[in-house]
Each structure stands twice: as structure tokens, then as C-alpha cells.
Design an enzyme around this catalytic site. Structure first.
Site, PDB file in Angstrom:
ATOM      1  N   GLU A  51       0.813  -1.218   0.000  1.00  0.00           N
ATOM      2  CA  GLU A  51       0.000   0.000   0.000  1.00  0.00           C
ATOM      3  C   GLU A  51       0.841   1.260   0.000  1.00  0.00           C
ATOM      4  O   GLU A  51       0.420   2.283  -0.569  1.00  0.00           O
ATOM      5  CB  GLU A  51      -0.953   0.014   1.202  1.00  0.00           C
ATOM      6  N   PHE A 113     -11.759  -7.190  13.784  1.00  0.00           N
ATOM      7  CA  PHE A 113     -10.638  -7.646  12.964  1.00  0.00           C
ATOM      8  C   PHE A 113     -10.296  -6.592  11.910  1.00  0.00           C
ATOM      9  O   PHE A 113     -11.161  -6.098  11.204  1.00  0.00           O
ATOM     10  CB  PHE A 113     -10.991  -8.980  12.296  1.00  0.00           C
ATOM     11  N   GLN A 114      -9.024  -6.265  11.814  1.00  0.00           N
ATOM     12  CA  GLN A 114      -8.498  -5.268  10.873  1.00  0.00           C
ATOM     13  C   GLN A 114      -9.186  -3.911  11.021  1.00  0.00           C
ATOM     14  O   GLN A 114      -9.413  -3.205  10.043  1.00  0.00           O
ATOM     15  CB  GLN A 114      -8.587  -5.778   9.423  1.00  0.00           C
ATOM     16  N   LYS A 163     -17.854  -0.875   5.454  1.00  0.00           N
ATOM     17  CA  LYS A 163     -18.171  -1.993   4.559  1.00  0.00           C
ATOM     18  C   LYS A 163     -19.677  -2.124   4.336  1.00  0.00           C
ATOM     19  O   LYS A 163     -20.132  -2.349   3.196  1.00  0.00           O
ATOM     20  CB  LYS A 163     -17.598  -3.290   5.135  1.00  0.00           C
ATOM     21  N   MET A 479      23.805   9.533   3.244  1.00  0.00           N
ATOM     22  CA  MET A 479      23.744  10.833   3.905  1.00  0.00           C
ATOM     23  C   MET A 479      24.022  10.684   5.400  1.00  0.00           C
ATOM     24  O   MET A 479      24.667  11.543   6.017  1.00  0.00           O
ATOM     25  CB  MET A 479      22.380  11.491   3.680  1.00  0.00           C
TER      26      MET A 479
END
Length: 580
Positions: A51, A113-114, A163, A479
Site C-alpha cells: 500500500e 478484525f483489521q 463496509k 547521507m
């Protein structure tokens, strides 16, 4: 009569109505209802491998095209993986809409969940965000999200959709107009402020045009050139504004700041008037604020009123779109000239030209005969040319790329400026290539940055996105190693990546279906780049094995005054007032 659809169908139709052509994303449980109608949509969905890659690809797409970039993810970890690109887009004013799925409305707050409160998590790093639980609100919410992301100061907007809202039947009705209470971005500058700015410009003797990324976002490069050539005032372009004004133009002094050119830093420090256009007086530009440009008055033009006076007092604040501000400023200066009032900057221009000639950008070839990274980028810029798009990661290679490649056009330099996000480069280049398929797109990455998001090469191969990647491989977090050399007595704690041993970048490229090349001597550089330029059907990855201890100069140490700039490790430049 409105047609009955599911919330998910309404969401996809809304994205189509908003003009979306491409979405970068990954499906998952909570967002899955939206992926079913997406299957039949004209929108191209690009299945990324992470993602974070989706978010950075949306940024690259937006930066290259000027359109709103779109990414999509599921709830919980899918959404939280978008946090870094959302924060990056917020810092660099990139127009982006992130669409995330959320657990069903009844489960919100139950640690389902999630589940993650992505709206709460991203509230400080979005321009605005929404949680949609009523399917009837989907079209209006999507329309508002795109309007907010693309108007005023551009930025990221999150649309989190429960959802069950996607699964419920609703009606689709695209709003005829958008009326957001309290959101009225000012684009036209106040005429009185513009006239006052013109008066200060004509009265000054040492003015400088300090150009920021807002000029790119506003599409104001042509107007900027008119203003610069009309007045003869020297121009500096920040890291986010490279390409806003041609590098080849005699008035251009380069980039200011921590790793800016000596001439650009001197122009700010010794000026009596800073004309700031779409810039935000970032700490990497100003150094220690209490010693920054002590003799300068400030005209600060920005579309975001919150930026004006945030870090440096503005004598003339101008809120407005850079394109309108610059155009109006040219008209006001012409009115001043008609009254016989014009600025005399001849001595100032001569002074800065002398500094530019005395302290040009340069580098030493390594004594051991190894490959200078600056030479690689110099040749890459010459061979690929100013019409190519160059994306960079973060670190030494980013600074070398901004200095040693010549930028003549806007939207040809894409990098992570404000947030400094390692892993930005490869997915951003992918997004840029999708948005500008006819352009050659080079991803200039470090061996550290590349290993954070190189999995998107699989996406590039499978989706037919033939980017070209130049890995500036110095086996180090370069760096950080430079700072350890300069400030930590060469105690190289955890910066050795051993990237010339593991992984084998050529084999890795081959495994991803790309063409893998390597180069470790100066006499091979041109031929290797030429070979990469000839391959346009698959991605190409070049492992440039460069000298390990090449450093970025000039440099102003963090937190110190710009007056303490070092041109090289043992050389502090002189730009005294009596030279004027």
C-alpha cells in the site's frame, strides 16, 4: 428517477464522475465490495505490491500530470500503510485522494478484525478526511474530496467507507454543485498588497525571487519567467521548485538551503528584499532563523494563509494563487515603470554572478579511480535530456540529482521534499510513467531507498510500465554516513548496507522481469545509459557501483547559520558585503 445501486457501485461511479482514470491499490476484506464493480469499470486499477507503493504512485502520477492521484486500500493495516504517503503528500502539497475500506458501522470502536481509526490517525496529515457510514452520502463525499484535494493549496484527502455502506442499496446522484461551508480558498490576490509589493521591488537594490513548489503546483512557470526577465531579478528555486525556472537561464542561481549553491545562499543572506512565491521558509532553506537574511524585507505570496508569517515575518503578505499573483505583479511593475520608477540591480546582479563563477557546483574524481556518483548523474541528465522526468529517493543521490541534472521544464523533477521519505522513488516513478506514458521516466535511487520499495518493479513489469532505475550504490545509508564522517568521528554505526554484495541488484532485476545492468567505471557510463535508453518495453535497472565516500557539497550543518556554509570540507566561501 434515480437508479438503485449498491454503495460500492455508487463509489465506483462517483470516482468515474470525478474523472479518475487510474487507481493504485490492493484489495482486502473491508474494501472488497468496491472491487467487484471496479472489475467492470473503465478506470484502470493497478495492483501494487504494498500500500505504501500505491500512495507514492498516486503522488508521482499527480506530480507528473497535475491531476489528482488516487490510491485505495482496505481497513486496518492496509489503511495504515498509506499513512507515510499521505503525510508525504501533505508536506509537499500533492493533490491525492485515498479511499479506504472500514469495518462495518456496528463494529466501529469494538476492536474488530483489521480495524483502525484511520480517520483519527490521519487527521493531522490530511487536508480533510471523511468517514462514510450512510451510502447515500457517497457521491457528495467523493465530489467534495476531489474538490478539496485539488483547489487552494493542494493536498491529500482521505475517504474512509464502512463496509456495510458499500453493501447496502442506495441511489446514485452526482451533485450538480459543491458548496462547502467555511471552505473558500482565496486565489485572487488583494490589489493593494500587490501594489505595495511592486513599490518595494522598485525601491530595493538587492532583491531575490525565492521560488517554491507552489509555482509548480499553480502552473505558473511561464508567468515566473516573464516576471524575472521583466525585472532582471536573480532567481533561486527550492528543492520542490526545480524546473520552475530553467537551469540554463543566466538569472538562475540554483537551489538554496542546506545543500544549496553558494550563490543561492548568498542571494538570500545578503538580499534587502526576498520575494517569496509559493515557498514556506522551510528550516532546510533558512538554517538558523535568527541569522537568516538579516537585512531583508519579505514579500510572501502563498495560497495558504497559514504559511505566511509562520517562520519569518512578512512585510507584505499576499494570499493568492501564484499564477494570479505573478501576473498581477507584472502589471503593477509596468505601472510603476510608466511612472518612471524602476529598480536598479546592476551591482547586485554583478556581485552574485561573481559568486556563481567563483563557487560553481563541482566534484573531485575519486583518487582510487572508482566511479564518481556526480559524474553518473551529470551524464544521465545529458543523455536522457531535459524532456525526461526524473524521480529521486532521499539522501545523497537526491542532492546530486538536483544539482547535476539540468532541469528546464516544470513537472520533470519529482521527489519527497518535506517529509524526506526513503522508498518514495520507485513507486513515484511508476505513477509518473502511468500519468505520462510518452515520457522517459528515470528513477534515481540509493541502494538504501531502493531496498524499501523495489517490489513495485513486479508491478511495473506485469502492468507494462517501463521505468528506468539508476541505483547510486555506495553500499551505505550515504547521507547518514556523511554526517557520521563529519560530526561523529567516523564512527559508522549501522550505516553499512554491504549492497555491492547482497543483494545482487542485476539478478534481482532479472527476477522481477526487468533488464538488469551494472556499471562501475567512468568509461562504461555512457554506453550503459545508452543501452538503457534503447529498452522501452520492460523496466531497466542499472546498478551504478560508485565511490563510497563521495560527499554532498555545499553544506550548511543542521541548526547553524547559512553564513557558515561550506563549499567543500575545508573551504568556507567568502561573500562579503564590500564586494557590492
Amino acid at each position: 428517477m434515480s437508479e438503485q445501486v449498491t454503495g460500492a457501485q455508487s463509489l465506483v461511479r462517483s470516482l468515474e464522475a470525478a474523472g479518475v482514470e487510474t487507481i493504485f491499490g490492493i484489495p482486502g476484506g473491508a474494501i472488497l465490495p468496491a472491487y467487484d464493480p471496479l472489475y467492470d469499470s473503465r478506470i484502470r486499477h493497478i495492483l501494487v505490491r504494498h500500500e505504501q507503493g500505491a500512495g507514492h504512485a498516486a503522488q508521482g502520477y499527480a506530480a507528473a500530470t497535475g491531476k489528482v492521484g488516487v490510491c485505495m486500500a482496505t481497513s486496518g493495516p492496509g489503511a495504515t500503510n498509506l499513512v507515510t504517503p499521505i503525510a508525504d503528500a501533505n508536506m509537499d502539497s500533492v493533490p491525492m485522494v485515498a479511499v479506504t475500506g472500514q469495518v462495518p458501522t456496528a463494529a466501529i470502536g469494538s476492536d474488530a478484525f483489521q480495524e483502525a481509526d484511520i480517520r483519527g490517525i490521519t487527521m493531522p496529515i490530511t487536508k480533510h478526511n471523511f468517514l462514510v457510514t450512510d451510502p447515500a452520502e457517497i457521491p457528495r463525499t467523493v465530489a467534495e474530496a476531489f474538490y478539496i484535494a485539488s483547489t487552494g493549496r493542494p493536498g491529500p484527502v482521505l475517504v474512509d467507507v464502512a463496509k456495510d455502506a458499500m453493501q447496502t442499496t442506495t441511489t446514485f446522484e452526482w451533485p450538480a454543485e459543491i458548496n462547502l461551508a467555511g471552505y473558500r480558498p482565496v486565489t485572487r490576490p488583494h490589489a493593494k498588497q500587490v501594489r505595495e509589493a511592486a513599490r518595494l521591488i522598485t525601491e530595493s537594490r538587492k532583491p531575490v525571487l525565492y521560488v517554491g513548489g507552489g509555482v509548480i503546483r499553480a502552473g505558473a512557470s511561464a508567468e515566473l519567467r516573464v516576471l524575472a526577465e521583466r525585472t532582471g531579478i536573480p532567481v533561486i528555486t527550492t528543492l520542490m521548485a526545480r524546473g520552475a525556472f530553467p537551469d540554463s537561464h543566466p538569472q538562475h542561481l540554483g537551489m538554496p538551503g542546506m545543500h544549496g549553491t553558494v550563490a543561492a545562499v548568498a542571494a538570500l543572506q545578503k538580499s534587502d528584499l526576498i520575494i517569496s512565491l509559493g515557498a514556506r521558509f522551510d528550516d532546510r532553506v533558512t538554517g538558523a532563523l535568527d541569522s537568516f537574511a538579516p537585512g531583508a524585507k519579505v514579500i510572501h505570496a502563498d495560497i495558504d494563509p497559514a504559511e505566511i508569517g509562520k517562520n519569518r515575518f512578512a512585510d507584505v503578505p499576499i494570499v493568492g494563487d501564484c499564477r494570479d499573483v505573478i501576473a498581477d505583479l507584472v502589471v503593477a511593475l509596468e505601472a510603476e515603470a510608466a511612472q518612471g520608477r524602476e529598480g536598479d540591480y546592476e551591482g547586485w546582479v554583478r556581485f552574485l554572478a561573481g559568486i556563481k563563477a567563483r563557487y560553481p557546483l563541482g566534484y573531485d574524481n575519486p583518487a582510487d579511480g572508482s566511479l564518481a556518483p556526480q559524474y553518473v548523474l551529470e551524464r544521465l541528465g545529458k543523455i536522457a535530456g531535459p524532456e525526461a522526468i526524473y524521480c529521486a529517493g532521499v539522501g545523497q543521490h537526491q542532492m546530486w540529482a538536483t544539482h547535476f541534472i539540468g532541469y528546464e521544464n516544470p513537472r520533470t523533477w519529482i521527489n519527497s521534499g518535506g517529509l524526506g521519505t526513503m522508498g518514495f522513488c520507485v513507486p513515484a516513478a511508476m505513477g509518473a510513467k502511468v500519468g505520462r506514458p510518452d515520457a522517459t521516466v528515470w528513477a534515481i535511487d540509493g541502494d538504501g531507498c531502493f531496498q524499501m520499495t523495489n517490489q513495485e518493479l513486479a508491478t511495473c513489469t506485469l502492468e507494462g510500465i517501463p521505468i528506468k532505475v539508476a541505483i547510486i550504490n555506495n553500499e551505505s545509508l550515504g547521507m547518514v554516513r556523511q554526517w557520521q564522517t563529519l560530526f561523529y568521528n567516523e564512527r559508522y554505526s549501522n550505516t553499512d548496507l554491504q549492497s555491492k554484495r547482497v543483494p545482487d541488484f542485476v539478478k534481482l532485476a532479472d527476477a522481477y522481469g526487468c533488464v538488469g545492468l551494472s556499471c562501475e567505471s567512468a568509461d562504461e557510463v555512457d554506453a550503459t545509459i545508452d543501452k538503457a535508453m534503447e529498452i522501452n518495453d520492460v523496466p531497466v535497472v542499472i546498478d551504478f557501483r560508485v565511490h563510497r565516500d563521495a560527499m554532498v557539497w555545499p553544506m550548511v550543518a543542521a541548526g547553524t547559520s547559512n553564513d557558515e556554509i561550506k563549499y567543500a570540507r575545508d573551504l568556507a566561501p567568502k561573500f562579503e558585503e564590500d564586494e557590492l
